[in-house]
Scaffold this motif. Structure first.
Motif, PDB file in Angstrom:
ATOM      1  N   MET A   1      11.674  68.265   2.760  1.00 12.62           N
ATOM      2  CA  MET A   1      12.199  66.648   1.932  1.00 12.62           C
ATOM      3  C   MET A   1      11.326  66.248   1.612  1.00 12.62           C
ATOM      4  SD  MET A   1      14.999  64.098   3.215  1.00 12.62           S
ATOM      5  CE  MET A   1      14.035  63.482   4.655  1.00 12.62           C
ATOM      6  N   SER A   2      11.494  65.170   1.007  1.00 14.65           N
ATOM      7  CA  SER A   2      10.935  64.931  -0.573  1.00 14.65           C
ATOM      8  C   SER A   2      10.901  62.475   0.512  1.00 14.65           C
ATOM      9  CB  SER A   2      11.340  64.594  -2.049  1.00 14.65           C
ATOM     10  OG  SER A   2      12.709  64.364  -2.024  1.00 14.65           O
ATOM     11  N   GLN A   3       9.828  62.541  -0.157  1.00 10.42           N
ATOM     12  CA  GLN A   3       9.887  61.309   0.428  1.00 10.42           C
ATOM     13  C   GLN A   3      11.258  60.288  -0.070  1.00 10.42           C
ATOM     14  OE1 GLN A   3       7.860  59.488   2.618  1.00 10.42           O
ATOM     15  NE2 GLN A   3       9.013  57.652   2.434  1.00 10.42           N
ATOM     16  N   SER A   4      10.989  60.892  -1.944  1.00  9.78           N
ATOM     17  CA  SER A   4      12.421  59.745  -2.617  1.00  9.78           C
ATOM     18  C   SER A   4      13.616  59.879  -1.866  1.00  9.78           C
ATOM     19  CB  SER A   4      12.499  60.679  -3.832  1.00  9.78           C
ATOM     20  OG  SER A   4      12.627  61.855  -4.211  1.00  9.78           O
ATOM     21  N   MET A   5      13.803  61.231  -0.900  1.00 12.73           N
ATOM     22  CA  MET A   5      15.327  61.152  -0.644  1.00 12.73           C
ATOM     23  C   MET A   5      14.884  60.135   0.968  1.00 12.73           C
ATOM     24  SD  MET A   5      18.070  62.517  -0.239  1.00 12.73           S
ATOM     25  CE  MET A   5      19.567  63.398   1.111  1.00 12.73           C
ATOM     26  N   LEU A   6      14.469  60.158   1.815  1.00  9.84           N
ATOM     27  CA  LEU A   6      13.941  59.302   2.388  1.00  9.84           C
ATOM     28  C   LEU A   6      14.122  57.791   2.044  1.00  9.84           C
ATOM     29  CD1 LEU A   6      13.529  58.385   5.811  1.00  9.84           C
ATOM     30  CD2 LEU A   6      11.288  58.350   4.684  1.00  9.84           C
ATOM     31  N   ASP A   7      13.804  56.933   0.575  1.00 10.69           N
ATOM     32  CA  ASP A   7      13.536  56.152   0.369  1.00 10.69           C
ATOM     33  C   ASP A   7      15.541  55.796  -0.122  1.00 10.69           C
ATOM     34  OD1 ASP A   7      11.349  55.810   1.245  1.00 10.69           O
ATOM     35  OD2 ASP A   7      10.301  56.131  -1.189  1.00 10.69           O
ATOM     36  N   ALA A   8      15.758  57.008  -0.806  1.00 12.80           N
ATOM     37  CA  ALA A   8      17.012  56.062  -1.499  1.00 12.80           C
ATOM     38  C   ALA A   8      17.914  55.624  -0.497  1.00 12.80           C
ATOM     39  CB  ALA A   8      17.510  57.208  -2.264  1.00 12.80           C
ATOM     40  N   VAL A   9      17.933  56.916   0.969  1.00 15.00           N
ATOM     41  CA  VAL A   9      19.458  56.236   2.288  1.00 15.00           C
ATOM     42  C   VAL A   9      18.412  55.548   2.656  1.00 15.00           C
ATOM     43  CG1 VAL A   9      19.302  56.936   3.972  1.00 15.00           C
ATOM     44  CG2 VAL A   9      19.387  59.091   2.735  1.00 15.00           C
ATOM     45  N   ARG A  10      17.427  54.137   2.689  1.00 17.88           N
ATOM     46  CA  ARG A  10      16.986  53.487   3.515  1.00 17.88           C
ATOM     47  C   ARG A  10      17.419  52.046   2.926  1.00 17.88           C
ATOM     48  NH1 ARG A  10      10.914  52.305   6.267  1.00 17.88           N
ATOM     49  NH2 ARG A  10      11.811  50.379   7.197  1.00 17.88           N
ATOM     50  N   GLY A  11      16.751  52.661   1.426  1.00 17.90           N
ATOM     51  CA  GLY A  11      17.224  51.147   0.425  1.00 17.90           C
ATOM     52  C   GLY A  11      19.165  51.129  -0.318  1.00 17.90           C
ATOM     53  N   GLU A  12      19.298  51.933   0.204  1.00 17.62           N
ATOM     54  CA  GLU A  12      21.156  52.246   0.292  1.00 17.62           C
ATOM     55  C   GLU A  12      20.882  51.322   1.896  1.00 17.62           C
ATOM     56  OE1 GLU A  12      23.112  52.327  -1.967  1.00 17.62           O
ATOM     57  OE2 GLU A  12      21.344  52.895  -3.485  1.00 17.62           O
ATOM     58  N   CYS A  13      21.457  51.800   2.274  1.00 19.84           N
ATOM     59  CA  CYS A  13      21.452  51.380   4.042  1.00 19.84           C
ATOM     60  C   CYS A  13      22.218  49.929   4.393  1.00 19.84           C
ATOM     61  CB  CYS A  13      21.161  52.138   5.364  1.00 19.84           C
ATOM     62  SG  CYS A  13      21.318  53.465   5.085  1.00 19.84           S
ATOM     63  N   SER A  14      22.377  49.147   5.076  1.00 17.68           N
ATOM     64  CA  SER A  14      21.897  48.199   5.539  1.00 17.68           C
ATOM     65  C   SER A  14      21.401  47.993   7.114  1.00 17.68           C
ATOM     66  CB  SER A  14      23.073  47.635   6.033  1.00 17.68           C
ATOM     67  OG  SER A  14      23.669  47.793   7.215  1.00 17.68           O
ATOM     68  N   ALA A  15      20.432  46.915   6.917  1.00 22.48           N
ATOM     69  CA  ALA A  15      19.485  46.896   7.918  1.00 22.48           C
ATOM     70  C   ALA A  15      19.815  47.444   9.215  1.00 22.48           C
ATOM     71  CB  ALA A  15      18.254  45.781   8.205  1.00 22.48           C
ATOM     72  N   ARG A  16      21.388  46.940   9.980  1.00 24.80           N
ATOM     73  CA  ARG A  16      21.759  47.367  11.034  1.00 24.80           C
ATOM     74  C   ARG A  16      22.431  49.099  11.741  1.00 24.80           C
ATOM     75  NH1 ARG A  16      27.941  45.069  13.196  1.00 24.80           N
ATOM     76  NH2 ARG A  16      27.486  45.928  15.416  1.00 24.80           N
ATOM     77  N   THR A  17      22.499  49.143   9.980  1.00 20.01           N
ATOM     78  CA  THR A  17      22.808  50.667   9.603  1.00 20.01           C
ATOM     79  C   THR A  17      22.070  51.863   9.736  1.00 20.01           C
ATOM     80  OG1 THR A  17      24.624  50.505   8.276  1.00 20.01           O
ATOM     81  CG2 THR A  17      23.901  52.969   8.322  1.00 20.01           C
ATOM     82  N   TRP A  18      20.426  51.362   8.974  1.00 22.04           N
ATOM     83  CA  TRP A  18      19.223  51.900   9.673  1.00 22.04           C
ATOM     84  C   TRP A  18      18.830  51.544  10.643  1.00 22.04           C
ATOM     85  CZ3 TRP A  18      16.816  55.616   6.399  1.00 22.04           C
ATOM     86  CH2 TRP A  18      15.724  55.787   6.355  1.00 22.04           C
ATOM     87  N   SER A  19      18.610  50.532  11.638  1.00 25.22           N
ATOM     88  CA  SER A  19      18.189  51.030  13.020  1.00 25.22           C
ATOM     89  C   SER A  19      19.212  51.782  13.932  1.00 25.22           C
ATOM     90  CB  SER A  19      18.636  49.179  13.278  1.00 25.22           C
ATOM     91  OG  SER A  19      17.958  49.023  14.704  1.00 25.22           O
TER      92      SER A  19
END
Length: 1015
Positions: A1-19
């Motif tokens: 999986m590319s880094q862009s997929m990870l960045d896309a999800v992290r960029g859309e998540c709130s800090a609480r959701t990512w945590s």
């Protein structure tokens, strides 16, 4: 999986959701189920949730989805899946089918499904299922339910090792919970539910080989072959469906398909498995309906070149038009194709002759066409509707303008018929004795008018004139038509303005006219004169003079009295004789309806000419003989009465009774009489009675009716008498009821005035107060009777029983007269308890009554003042009960009823100056035809429904020859049905007044008013 997929999800998540996602990934809650370069499917185990959310990642598009249905997007499950898969693939990309190595020890288990072939003794093969737990250590059987029953704290116990999906729980529910944990062969319904749940790509194998779930596939096929001139339809296993398992699945390579079943009942399916034979006439239904229905669910193979081929043809409406007389027949049908390849008949599609293809039925479009037809026209599919001319003209434009409708004209007859022409024009010619009427039409078409079809109508004929019989035109008008269908084609507008003004008059004259001679009866000549004047035609002098005299605008003919007359006529009697003479000479029947006692008999004797038949009640026959001898001594009289009766052809006047008329009608009707006199003509008021039917058969040049009560109960009384005098004057009986009787009964003043205008020239009615001013005054009073306590108890008991009986009669559809008859006992109870059968013990002496006691007391007072009295009752039994009281009071009396043998001796005895002061009389025996002017007091013991009967009784004393004022006493018992009868009498009086007098309208006796008599 590319880094862009990870960045896309992290960029859309709130800090609480990512945590939260990081925490789930670290805990090893993520399991990778499958993946390829385009998509990865992962499951995230959440503590405390029975269903582990499934996450789909799409690396090429940097997109994702989760079935947790949470509010966040991306949610913590997507974040955990991205983190866990990114780490696992970077470290060990060759093990993508397993959990990432960095989290191998912590990856949750999942459920695997192991299908196996299960063979039975009979050789059938089905599928069995075993669920297993799959984790890093391998797989082992699942021995317990994923979700166990609730614990003591109310929460469900969840298998904490397994990341269960919705599909896993659906399968467990389909398997029936813990009862099927051990595996084994599945029932067909359960197997289909399991396969439907596992279509998302769960871990599924068949005998150790991975399989996927495909779309449902039919396991059967339909096969059509020729047989016996028809066809054989059979359903059999589909050889191209793959390996079939008898519990509802098909295996095609590595794809397992649920087997679909056709939507047939078990009986239908069993019948088609055996084979269904269809005859030659069922080919259309087979090809157009049955096979397309099966083809939607099964493969269909046709091995018959003779079977019509189904084609997609749009349906439309076809309306076939046919003329039948003056009506249009329209048959609407749904057809397919142009020209039609098939039509729908009684719900079945029937191919037209020679069609080599049949349409596929479009039931939805057929329904839309049917609804449109019902909404826009009065037609119904599959039904032949009949329309009169005006309705046909209104229907055709709507059908012609509709693109959905194909019109078929049978031989173009409808087009020729429904072509407007010029209007009909009336043509009337009137003579002194008759008239001619017809209508003409030319070929010139009228300009387009509102309601005319097609705007510019074509010319039917270039020239020429056609004549139309008046009866046909009037019939069309009376039926409410706007157009008249001409012979040879064409529709002529009816002249409605002219018909509205003169149509009724013309129709009545046509009904009375002799078709051969075109002459009208004498009584119709007055209406003929009125029509001529209304049409502004030259009125023949004879008609003009007759009209003027009958309508009172010209003096009656000079008085000419018989040479042998021995009487001095009063002025009103002279006027009556002049009127009778006018009608006699014109041959018009006359109804002399003067009040009682004004000398109707004398006036009639003055108008007699030629051989005369007089029909009268038996009680007055000898009185007639005496009157003839007294006033016209030269006339010879023959009394046709008694057992040895015979007709004397030489007699000037023959006297007979209504009873003998009924019995000897054949002999009396065989004679031709110059004059016919019906005395007390209300006797023939019921046209259906035998005596009235006998009177209708008598043949006479001139007819005269004498009555003081031309209307007693119903207006039909008047119709019956005038029908006898002048047949057809008031039309048929049903027409009279609709035109006059019913509207007048409902209070219609216009109908009452119309009837008076129609009958006034033929009825002469004078009141005593108008013409006999020297006659003493007549007054009336009501003597109210109070019942004793014992009488009241008896009356109330009878009232309760009578009310029940009347309600029952009316509830069962009985008429008003039948209910009135049921009130007889109640009226008797208001008079005397001794009149009621069974009320007193056998042999018991009838008690006296409050009413008779009041009568006796009032009589004492009247007699003490030198008066003489008549006492009337409709019941001779009440007179029987009166006699003892009079004797006890020392009151001398005579009695006149149906049993009296020498009536004249009784009458003479009472009339003598020193005769008994009281005469007891029954209404039936003494209500008509007798003169009792010695009495000046009249007592009516029991009120009668019909006031005319009471008036006749009272007029026995209040007539010519009376010199003292006459007092009428009505004895009415308080708070009984008798009080209601007085109100009913007023309605009856109104009925007669509406027909004969100005300014009065009768009201009908309704059911509610009848019930009010019992209140």
């Amino acid at each position: 999986m590319s880094q862009s997929m990870l960045d896309a999800v992290r960029g859309e998540c709130s800090a609480r959701t990512w945590s939260r996602g990081v925490e789930l990934a670290r805990r090893g809650a993520v399991v990778l189920l499958r993946h390829d370069p385009k998509e990865a499917l992962l499951r995230v185990q959440v503590v405390g949730r029975a269903v582990s959310p499934s996450v789909r990642l799409f690396p090429g598009d940097d997109d994702w989805s989760c079935d947790c249905r949470g509010a966040d997007d991306p949610c913590e499950h997507v974040a955990a899946a991205v983190i866990a898969w990114r780490r696992g693939l970077d470290e060990r990309p060759d093990e993508a089918a397993s959990a990432p190595s960095s989290t191998a020890a912590r990856v949750p288990a999942r459920v695997g499904y192991r299908l196996t072939r299960e063979r039975e003794r009979k050789g059938s093969v089905g599928l069995g299922l075993q669920r297993v737990i799959v984790d890093a250590a391998g797989e082992r059987p699942l021995q317990q339910a994923l979700v166990r029953p609730s614990t003591s704290d109310g929460r469900a116990a969840i298998h904490c090792e397994i990341a269960a999906s919705r599909a896993d729980l659906t399968v467990e529910l389909a398997l029936g919970g813990p009862r099927r944990l051990s595996g084994g062969r599945l029932p067909p319904t359960t197997l289909r539910e399991v396969l439907a749940a596992l279509r998302e790509g769960e871990d599924l194998t068949l005998d150790g080989q991975p399989v996927q779930i495909g779309e449902p596939r039919p396991a059967l096929r339909a096969l059509v072959t020729e047989e016996g001139g028809g066809w054989l339809l059979r359903i059999e296993p589909n050889p191209e469906a793959g390996e079939a398992f008898d519990n509802g699945a098909l295996l095609d390579g590595t794809v397992l398909h649920p087997s679909s079943e056709p939507s047939l009942t078990a009986a239908e399916l069993e019948r088609l498995r055996k084979g269904r034979h269809l005859g030659p006439t069922e080919g259309t239904w087979l090809a157009s309906e049955l096979l397309p229905r099966l083809q939607a669910e099964l493969p269909v193979q046709v091995l018959s070149p003779r079977l019509p081929r189904a084609a997609s043809l749009p349906p439309h409406l076809q309306v076939q038009l046919t003329r039948e007389g003056d009506t249009l027949l329209a048959l609407s049908t749904i057809v397919y194709g142009q020209p039609p390849a098939a039509r729908v008949i009684n719900g079945r599609l029937v191919a037209t002759s020679g069609a080599n293809q049949v349409p596929l039925r479009d039931l939805e479009e057929e329904l839309r066409l049917t609804r449109w037809l019902e909404r826009m026209t009065p037609l119904r599919t599959g039904r032949s509707e009949r329309f009169p001319t005006a309705a046909a003209l209104a229907l055709l434009p709507a059908l012609r303008s509709a693109r959905k409708v194909e019109l078929v004209d049978a031989g173009e007859a409808v087009a020729r018929w429904l072509t407007p022409t010029a209007p009909l024009l009336p043509c009337v010619r009137i003579s002194a004795e008759g008239f001619h009427c017809d209508f003409t039409v030319t070929g010139t078409a009228p300009p387009a008018a509102a309601g005319a079809p097609g705007g510019g109508a074509t010319v039917l004929a270039a020239a020429g004139e056609r004549r139309v019989a008046a009866r046909a035109v009037l019939t069309a008008w009376e039926q409410g038509q706007q157009w008249f269908a001409l012979d040879g084609g064409g529709l002529a507008p009816l002249p409605h303005d002219w018909l509205e003004r003169y149509g009724a008059q013309v129709a009545e004259l046509l009904a009375a006219r002799d078709e051969r001679t075109e002459k009208v009866p004498p009584a119709a000549r007055l209406e003929l004169a009125r029509l001529a004047a209304a049409l502004d035609l030259v009125v023949p002098i004879e008609l003009a003079e007759l009209r003027a005299r009958l309508e009172g605008t010209q003096a009656l003919p000079a008085l000419t009295l018989p040479a042998d007359l021995r009487a001095e006529l009063r002025p009103y009697q002279q006027e009556g004789v002049r009127w009778l003479t006018l009608l006699r000479d014109a041959g018009i029947g006359a109804l002399l309806a003067d009040d009682m006692g004004l000398g109707k008999t004398l006036q009639a004797l003055c108008a007699l000419r030629g051989r005369t038949l007089v029909v009268a009640p038996t009680s007055v026959l000898r009185g007639w003989a005496a009157e003839v001898a007294r006033f016209r001594p030269r006339l010879s009289v023959s009394l046709y009465h008694g057992p040895g009766r015979r007709l004397d052809p030489s007699a000037d006047v023959t006297l007979t009774s209504y009873a003998l008329l009924r019995l000897d009608v054949e002999g009396l009707a065989a004679e031709q009489w110059d004059c016919l006199v019906l005395d007390e003509a209300q006797t023939v008021r019921n046209a259906e009675s035998q005596v009235a039917q006998a009177a209708f058969r008598l043949r006479a040049t001139w007819r005269l009716a004498l009555t003081g009560t031309p209307v007693e109960n119903r207006l039909e009384d008047l119709w019956s008498q005038l029908q006898l005098l002048n047949p057809g004057l008031l039309g048929g009986r049903s027409d009279f009821t609709e035109r006059y009787a019913r509207p007048i009964g409902e209070g219609n003043t216009a109908a009452a005035e119309g009837l008076r205008q129609r009958t006034r020239p033929f009825i002469l009615r004078r009141r005593k107060a108008e013409v006999a001013r020297d006659l003493p005054a007549r007054s009336e009073r009501v003597l109210y009777v109070q019942l004793s306590a014992e009488e009241r108890r008896s009356y109330d008991a009878v009232l309760a029983a009578t009310r029940q009986e009347v309600l029952q009669q009316l509830g069962q559809g009985g008429n008003v007269l039948g209910a009135l008859a049921a009130l007889l006992r109640l009226r008797q109870a208001a008079c005397h308890r001794g009149l009621l059968p069974g009320l007193l013990p056998d042999g018991a002496t009838p008690p006296s009554s409050s009413k008779l006691e009041l009568l006796t007391e009032t009589l004492r007072q009247a007699l003490a003042e030198g008066h003489k009295a008549l006492v009337f009752s409709q019941w001779t039994s009440l007179l029987d009960l009166t006699e003892p009281l009079l004797r006890a009071a020392g009151i001398d009396f005579l009695r006149l009823d149906g049993a009296t043998r020498d009536r004249q001796a009784v009458i003479d005895g009472f009339q003598r100056a020193g005769g008994p002061p009281v005469l007891l009389i029954s209404l039936k025996a003494g209500g008509v035809g007798v003169t009792l002017t010695a009495a000046d007091h009249v007592f009516l013991l029991d009120p009668w429904w019909n006031p005319a009967v009471e008036d006749q009784a009272a007029d026995r004393a209040h007539r010519i020859g009376q010199t003292r004022p006459v007092l009428i006493h009505r004895l009415v018992t308080e708070d009984t049905v008798e009080e209601r009868v007085l109100a009913l009498q007023q309605q009856k009086r109104g009925l007669a007044a509406a027909a004969l007098d100005e300014g009065a309208v009768a009201t009908a006796l309704t059911r509610d008013e009848l019930l009010a008599l019992l209140d």
